[in-house]
Design a protein around this motif. Structure first.
Motif, PDB file in Angstrom:
ATOM      1  N   UNK A 159       0.814  -1.224   0.000  1.00 27.96           N
ATOM      2  CA  UNK A 159       0.000   0.000   0.000  1.00 27.96           C
ATOM      3  C   UNK A 159       0.843   1.266   0.000  1.00 27.96           C
ATOM      4  N   UNK A 160       2.024   1.218   0.613  1.00 29.02           N
ATOM      5  CA  UNK A 160       2.829   2.431   0.755  1.00 29.02           C
ATOM      6  C   UNK A 160       4.116   2.398  -0.051  1.00 29.02           C
ATOM      7  N   UNK A 161       4.345   1.330  -0.781  1.00 29.99           N
ATOM      8  CA  UNK A 161       5.532   1.244  -1.630  1.00 29.99           C
ATOM      9  C   UNK A 161       6.833   1.155  -0.851  1.00 29.99           C
ATOM     10  N   UNK A 162       6.784   0.635   0.349  1.00 29.98           N
ATOM     11  CA  UNK A 162       7.987   0.510   1.161  1.00 29.98           C
ATOM     12  C   UNK A 162       8.751  -0.769   0.822  1.00 29.98           C
ATOM     13  N   UNK A 163      10.072  -0.730   1.079  1.00 30.71           N
ATOM     14  CA  UNK A 163      10.844  -1.971   1.035  1.00 30.71           C
ATOM     15  C   UNK A 163      10.595  -2.726   2.338  1.00 30.71           C
ATOM     16  N   UNK A 164      11.032  -3.989   2.398  1.00 30.47           N
ATOM     17  CA  UNK A 164      10.821  -4.774   3.617  1.00 30.47           C
ATOM     18  C   UNK A 164      11.538  -4.139   4.803  1.00 30.47           C
ATOM     19  N   UNK A 165      12.750  -3.630   4.565  1.00 29.84           N
ATOM     20  CA  UNK A 165      13.510  -2.998   5.646  1.00 29.84           C
ATOM     21  C   UNK A 165      12.813  -1.733   6.134  1.00 29.84           C
ATOM     22  N   UNK A 166      12.267  -0.937   5.194  1.00 27.70           N
ATOM     23  CA  UNK A 166      11.557   0.291   5.569  1.00 27.70           C
ATOM     24  C   UNK A 166      10.292  -0.027   6.355  1.00 27.70           C
ATOM     25  N   UNK A 167       9.589  -1.062   5.926  1.00 29.52           N
ATOM     26  CA  UNK A 167       8.368  -1.459   6.623  1.00 29.52           C
ATOM     27  C   UNK A 167       8.681  -1.910   8.051  1.00 29.52           C
ATOM     28  N   UNK A 168       9.771  -2.660   8.211  1.00 26.95           N
ATOM     29  CA  UNK A 168      10.148  -3.129   9.543  1.00 26.95           C
ATOM     30  C   UNK A 168      10.530  -1.963  10.437  1.00 26.95           C
ATOM     31  N   UNK A 169      11.293  -0.996   9.901  1.00 28.06           N
ATOM     32  CA  UNK A 169      11.689   0.180  10.685  1.00 28.06           C
ATOM     33  C   UNK A 169      10.470   1.013  11.065  1.00 28.06           C
ATOM     34  N   UNK A 170       9.494   1.093  10.139  1.00 28.69           N
ATOM     35  CA  UNK A 170       8.278   1.857  10.407  1.00 28.69           C
ATOM     36  C   UNK A 170       7.507   1.239  11.582  1.00 28.69           C
ATOM     37  N   UNK A 171       7.382  -0.089  11.590  1.00 28.63           N
ATOM     38  CA  UNK A 171       6.676  -0.764  12.683  1.00 28.63           C
ATOM     39  C   UNK A 171       7.431  -0.566  13.994  1.00 28.63           C
ATOM     40  N   UNK A 172       8.761  -0.659  13.951  1.00 19.82           N
ATOM     41  CA  UNK A 172       9.569  -0.440  15.157  1.00 19.82           C
ATOM     42  C   UNK A 172       9.395   0.974  15.707  1.00 19.82           C
TER      43      UNK A 172
END
Length: 217
Positions: A182-195
């Motif tokens: 939905x947001x076009x994030x990479x897996x690493x970006x998505x993980x950092x966002x959740x953190x």
């Protein structure tokens, strides 16, 4: 099995007098930082031995949570504990100390009071022996030493990252995939966002992942 360096041979009753000068020294020597931090279970086949040791440890500031005469009772008392120290004799009513050790969780240590002739040098490191007769100072200082080791071990375990189960891993993975789609994030970006959301909101990663999923779906 390790030997406490200051013990002497003889009957278990020797020096179990709280009025002894050794008792006063023990109170002064005990480390305040470990008093009450470790659950202690006292187990001897003779009730009077168990009561004597329990009284000495309690007066020295240790938390004696149970007094038992059998291995089965010890195991029942230890079932709800993550760790602790068992002060026991060589033989209980229903089993030897070795059988008790085999059935306890890894977080428990044993202090065995027995004749040195029964000691086995091949026993595990978390089994320590004191010979009879006991001097109060030797008993209290050895329990203090073992309590400090258990406290350090508990602190180390608490600092280790908790292992997530498969359900929790799938939940975090689902939240990351939704952010990526939905947001076009990479897996690493998505993980950092959740953190970051987890730290900002004061919730753990699982709760944050659940919130992300509920907001996107």
């Amino acid at each position: 099995m390790r030997k406490s360096p200051t013990g002497r041979l003889g009957s278990i009753y020797t020096s179990f007098n709280p009025k002894s000068r050794f008792f006063g020294w023990a109170i002064k020597d005990i480390g305040l930082e470990v008093r009450g931090l470790v659950n202690v279970i006292v187990a001897f086949s003779k009730p009077e031995d168990a009561r004597n040791i329990k009284n000495i440890l309690t007066r020295s500031g240790f938390s004696v949570v149970a007094v038992c005469n059998s291995g089965a009772s010890v195991l029942a008392q230890a079932e709800g504990l993550s760790d602790g120290l068992i002060v026991c004799g060589y033989r209980l009513k229903d089993m030897l100390y070795a059988g008790l050790h085999e059935n306890l969780a890894p977080g428990f240590s044993l202090l065995v009071v027995s004749s040195p002739s029964r000691w086995d040098s091949r026993m595990p490191e978390n089994v320590v022996c004191l010979p009879m007769p006991l001097k109060v100072h030797d008993l209290v200082s050895t329990v203090e030493m073992m309590s400090q080791a258990l406290t350090r071990s508990r602190k180390w375990r608490q600092q280790q990252p908790r292992q997530r189960d498969e359900g929790e891993k799938k939940l975090i993975g689902q939240a990351k995939r939704l952010l990526m789609e939905r947001n076009g994030m990479s897996e690493e970006e998505a993980h950092r966002y959740i953190q970051k959301c987890s730290m900002d909101s004061g919730t753990n990663l699982i709760e944050t992942a659940q919130m992300v999923i509920s907001l996107i779906l």
